[in-house]
Enzyme design. Structure first.
Site, PDB file in Angstrom:
ATOM      1  N   ASP A 231       0.837  -1.195   0.000  1.00 51.21           N
ATOM      2  CA  ASP A 231       0.000   0.000   0.000  1.00 51.21           C
ATOM      3  C   ASP A 231       0.877   1.252   0.000  1.00 51.21           C
ATOM      4  O   ASP A 231       2.027   1.236   0.464  1.00 51.21           O
ATOM      5  CB  ASP A 231      -0.879   0.031   1.253  1.00 51.21           C
ATOM      6  CG  ASP A 231      -2.084  -0.890   1.148  1.00 51.21           C
ATOM      7  OD1 ASP A 231      -2.316  -1.432   0.055  1.00 51.21           O
ATOM      8  OD2 ASP A 231      -2.782  -1.039   2.162  1.00 51.21           O
ATOM      9  N   LYS A 253      -3.455   2.955  -3.318  1.00 50.52           N
ATOM     10  CA  LYS A 253      -4.585   3.762  -3.781  1.00 50.52           C
ATOM     11  C   LYS A 253      -4.677   4.981  -2.877  1.00 50.52           C
ATOM     12  O   LYS A 253      -4.859   4.846  -1.657  1.00 50.52           O
ATOM     13  CB  LYS A 253      -5.886   2.947  -3.726  1.00 50.52           C
ATOM     14  CG  LYS A 253      -5.878   1.736  -4.636  1.00 50.52           C
ATOM     15  CD  LYS A 253      -7.218   1.012  -4.631  1.00 50.52           C
ATOM     16  CE  LYS A 253      -7.447   0.264  -3.332  1.00 50.52           C
ATOM     17  NZ  LYS A 253      -6.517  -0.871  -3.172  1.00 50.52           N
ATOM     18  N   MET A 366      -9.953   7.257   7.640  1.00 47.46           N
ATOM     19  CA  MET A 366     -10.105   7.979   6.372  1.00 47.46           C
ATOM     20  C   MET A 366     -11.128   9.108   6.499  1.00 47.46           C
ATOM     21  O   MET A 366     -11.938   9.347   5.608  1.00 47.46           O
ATOM     22  CB  MET A 366     -10.528   7.015   5.254  1.00 47.46           C
ATOM     23  CG  MET A 366      -9.536   5.888   5.034  1.00 47.46           C
ATOM     24  SD  MET A 366     -10.151   4.571   3.957  1.00 47.46           S
ATOM     25  CE  MET A 366     -11.329   3.759   5.043  1.00 47.46           C
TER      26      MET A 366
END
Length: 449
Positions: A231, A253, A366
């Site tokens: 990641d 991502k 997030m």
């Protein structure tokens, strides 16, 4: 070498233990664990005639005169003797032992320093997987078949080396004995047809960022991987723990940046494992907590490929501990919920009304870019504007930043983080426990009151 290390089969044989107390009990227990029939004697009853029935004698009376007398009787009986803490009276010595279900490691300093042997045992225990005995049994199961199928000694050694180090080994060490057997059978079939066997994927949690918070298994797998697909949030300090010649492939991502689609990551995993590689799919935090590890497992399972899952310290646990925030507290919080700050693909939202209650901690992943929306949803669900909040950025890392405030000021608090010039993953903690945070002293992130 002062002593020759030997492993003595005591199954069904008699071993004498002279003495009472913890040291004598320990030696009796060790002998029984090796299958011996233990004879216990007090110092006065340990005659040469009685001791002659044994194949070995342990003496641990904890009295010098009694130890010496028992030693003389053992020598008269012609039986090897060990006297606890008296090296001069020992025909053999007891090493420090690491026992992994039949796989045994013995460490000895020749009596020079039992403390050093104990320290070394601790280090070896930390390095050896718990299920080594199961791996040894797996090899035993296939030994006859491999010997019959592979005549060339070099190929046979290579097969056994892969069996104890490769995909089947990793599955059995992870507790999946049935999966390990299936993989071993597949590799045996591939050897028969002289094909390249499939590899294995390890879905690994990298933890919140501090490389010292990697699990032992994660660190071991980083040293074994042919390729690491990581990641974007996995820091360089963690990647530096990888094998030097491993292929490092960023597949992260990040919002607003060009990145890999999940379908492409799944396909790359499958391609590499089918080609025979050992692949670590390295994810920040824990792969099954907002890490999409479940989707990658689905892809590997559908392709019929071997995989293991290695959990990691998820961001909520790592960031909270690093910021001194107890996620639960006897006086303030009886429950904690991990929530995504972003909507699911189909637009579903968390049940904010059930989350916006007193005595409940929210760890919001997030959520920094959605701070205004998170604030509005919680306030609309009935949360008090004065509810304490904390934002932890780059949790557990050297550049960690923590700021605290109130729910009503969450958007302004997040904006201060965005303007601080420190770009990194952030976690929002909402609830009374957030007031315990150790606040950053950075002027740009001063506490909002």
């Amino acid at each position: 070498m002062k002593h020759l290390p030997l492993f003595f089969d005591l199954t069904g044989r008699k071993v004498a233990v002279v003495g009472e107390g913890p040291k004598a009990d320990l030696r009796a227990d060790l002998a029984r664990s090796a299958g011996a029939d233990v004879l216990r004697f007090e110092a006065r009853s340990a005659t040469a005639q009685e001791l002659r029935r044994a194949v070995a004698v342990f003496v641990a009376t904890e009295d010098e005169a009694s130890d010496a007398a028992a030693h003389r009787q053992a020598k008269a009986a012609g039986v090897p003797v060990n006297v606890a803490d008296r090296p001069a009276l020992c025909d053999f010595i007891m090493p420090a032992i690491v026992d992994r279900d039949g796989v045994v490691v013995a460490i000895s300093t020749g009596g020079a320093s039992p403390t050093l042997a104990t320290v070394l045992r601790g280090r070896i225990e930390a390095a050896l997987p718990e299920r080594l005995g199961a791996l040894a049994r797996l090899v035993t199961t296939f030994r006859a078949q491999v010997n019959a199928l592979i005549a060339d000694p070099a190929r046979r050694r290579a097969f056994f080396r892969r069996l104890v180090e490769g995909p089947a080994a990793r599955l059995v060490l992870a507790g999946d004995a049935a999966g390990a057997r299936r993989v071993a059978l597949g590799e045996l079939d591939a050897a028969r047809r002289q094909m390249t066997p499939s590899g294995i994927a390890h879905i690994v949690g990298a933890g919140p960022g501090d490389p010292d918070l990697l699990t032992l298994r994660a660190a071991q797998l980083l040293q074994e991987a042919d390729a690491i697909l990581h990641d974007d949030l996995v820091p360089r300090a963690v990647l530096a723990r990888a094998r030097r010649d491993a292929e490092i492939v960023p597949v992260g991502k990040r919002k607003g940046r060009p990145s890999w689609a999940q379908a492409d990551i799944d396909a790359e995993l499958v391609r590499r494992v089918r080609s025979g590689q050992t692949v670590v799919r390295l994810k920040a935090g824990d792969p099954f907590v907002f890490g999409r590890g479940g989707e990658e497992v689905d892809a590997l399972r559908a392709a019929g490929l071997a995989f293991t899952i290695v959990p990691g310290i998820t961001a909520a646990l790592g960031c909270a501990a690093s910021a001194c925030i107890p996620l639960t507290h006897r006086h303030h919080a009886a429950a904690v919920t991990f929530v995504s700050g972003h909507s699911a693909k189909d637009g579903r939202q968390p049940a904010w009304a059930s989350l916006a209650t007193e005595g409940h901690t929210l760890a919001i992943y997030m959520g920094a870019t959605e701070a205004s929306a998170v604030r509005d949803r919680l306030l609309a669900a009935g949360a008090a504007p004065s509810t304490p909040v904390a934002i932890v950025e780059n949790g557990t890392r050297p550049d960690q930043r923590v700021s605290t405030g109130r729910l009503g000021d969450l958007a302004r608090l997040a904006a201060a983080h965005a303007q601080s010039g420190v770009a990194g993953p952030s976690l929002i903690i909402v609830g009374d426990v957030a007031a315990y945070a150790a606040v950053s002293q950075s002027p740009a992130l001063a506490e909002v009151s």
